[in-house]
Design a protein around this motif. Structure first.
Motif, PDB file in Angstrom:
ATOM      1  N   LYS A  30     -20.531 -28.135  54.467  1.00  0.00           N
ATOM      2  CA  LYS A  30     -21.362 -27.525  55.452  1.00  0.00           C
ATOM      3  C   LYS A  30     -21.884 -25.991  55.217  1.00  0.00           C
ATOM      4  O   LYS A  30     -22.713 -25.384  55.691  1.00  0.00           O
ATOM      5  N   GLU A  31     -21.436 -25.706  53.762  1.00  0.00           N
ATOM      6  CA  GLU A  31     -21.932 -24.034  53.233  1.00  0.00           C
ATOM      7  C   GLU A  31     -22.063 -24.467  51.836  1.00  0.00           C
ATOM      8  O   GLU A  31     -20.994 -24.950  51.189  1.00  0.00           O
ATOM      9  N   PHE A  32     -23.167 -23.902  51.219  1.00  0.00           N
ATOM     10  CA  PHE A  32     -23.501 -23.995  50.023  1.00  0.00           C
ATOM     11  C   PHE A  32     -24.353 -22.733  49.493  1.00  0.00           C
ATOM     12  O   PHE A  32     -24.882 -21.921  50.018  1.00  0.00           O
ATOM     13  N   TRP A  33     -23.793 -22.434  48.104  1.00  0.00           N
ATOM     14  CA  TRP A  33     -24.509 -21.477  47.438  1.00  0.00           C
ATOM     15  C   TRP A  33     -25.269 -22.121  46.067  1.00  0.00           C
ATOM     16  O   TRP A  33     -24.398 -22.798  45.569  1.00  0.00           O
ATOM     17  N   GLU A  58     -24.726 -36.815  58.818  1.00  0.00           N
ATOM     18  CA  GLU A  58     -24.666 -36.784  60.312  1.00  0.00           C
ATOM     19  C   GLU A  58     -25.808 -35.669  60.832  1.00  0.00           C
ATOM     20  O   GLU A  58     -26.446 -35.083  60.366  1.00  0.00           O
ATOM     21  N   ASN A  59     -26.227 -35.857  62.150  1.00  0.00           N
ATOM     22  CA  ASN A  59     -27.067 -34.808  62.559  1.00  0.00           C
ATOM     23  C   ASN A  59     -26.630 -33.544  62.161  1.00  0.00           C
ATOM     24  O   ASN A  59     -25.523 -33.106  62.321  1.00  0.00           O
ATOM     25  N   ALA A  60     -27.668 -32.608  61.837  1.00  0.00           N
ATOM     26  CA  ALA A  60     -27.428 -31.133  61.610  1.00  0.00           C
ATOM     27  C   ALA A  60     -28.557 -30.294  61.757  1.00  0.00           C
ATOM     28  O   ALA A  60     -29.826 -30.732  61.429  1.00  0.00           O
ATOM     29  N   THR A  61     -28.168 -29.007  62.204  1.00  0.00           N
ATOM     30  CA  THR A  61     -29.113 -28.020  62.168  1.00  0.00           C
ATOM     31  C   THR A  61     -28.625 -27.039  61.190  1.00  0.00           C
ATOM     32  O   THR A  61     -27.257 -26.748  61.094  1.00  0.00           O
ATOM     33  N   GLY A 111     -23.449 -29.589  60.696  1.00  0.00           N
ATOM     34  CA  GLY A 111     -23.172 -30.952  60.134  1.00  0.00           C
ATOM     35  C   GLY A 111     -22.916 -31.144  58.721  1.00  0.00           C
ATOM     36  O   GLY A 111     -23.303 -30.274  58.037  1.00  0.00           O
ATOM     37  N   LYS A 112     -22.525 -32.112  58.332  1.00  0.00           N
ATOM     38  CA  LYS A 112     -22.127 -32.380  56.851  1.00  0.00           C
ATOM     39  C   LYS A 112     -23.469 -32.763  56.055  1.00  0.00           C
ATOM     40  O   LYS A 112     -24.169 -33.706  56.501  1.00  0.00           O
ATOM     41  N   ILE A 113     -23.624 -32.158  55.264  1.00  0.00           N
ATOM     42  CA  ILE A 113     -24.877 -32.329  54.452  1.00  0.00           C
ATOM     43  C   ILE A 113     -24.553 -32.365  52.949  1.00  0.00           C
ATOM     44  O   ILE A 113     -23.555 -31.917  52.610  1.00  0.00           O
TER      45      ILE A 113
END
Length: 117
Positions: A30-33, A58-61, A111-113
């Motif tokens: 859910k969090e990336f650099w 999953e659905n994500a914003t 959401g999970k991406i």
């Protein structure tokens, strides 16, 4: 004695296999650099761009933040979102070796991406 060496050998193989399984990391979160290195040195003054592709488990914003800019995204499960940053307007590519620059790109989602840069 032969049985002892055979047991040690089998035990060492089992231990090595367990370590290999533990080293696999997931690219889902859910969090990336992310960051980009310069890779277009063959053609001087050529147009280059940073491309970020986000796919949803999953659905994500969420939001993409870089150099004071913000880009919101909203995707459904199984979809992809692509964001292109042309270097002509905003250069997020790290051009110099050994120089620290603040060109990191932060991606946050509810959401999970998976993120590909």
């Amino acid at each position: 004695m032969k049985k002892f060496y055979r047991s040690i050998f089998l035990l060492s193989i089992c231990v090595c296999q367990v370590n290999l399984v533990q080293d696999q990391l997931s690219t889902v979160g859910k969090e990336f650099w992310v960051g980009f290195m310069d890779n277009n040195r063959i053609i001087p003054n050529a147009y280059d761009q940073a491309v970020i592709v986000i796919s949803a488990n999953e659905n994500a914003t969420g939001v993409i933040e870089y150099l004071g800019n913000t880009m919101n995204f909203s995707i459904n499960q199984g979809q992809q979102f692509t964001h292109i940053i042309p270097s002509e307007s905003i250069d997020v590519l790290h051009r110099n070796s050994g120089v620290i620059s603040e060109k990191g790109i932060f991606i946050l989602s509810d959401g999970k991406i998976s993120v590909y840069a």
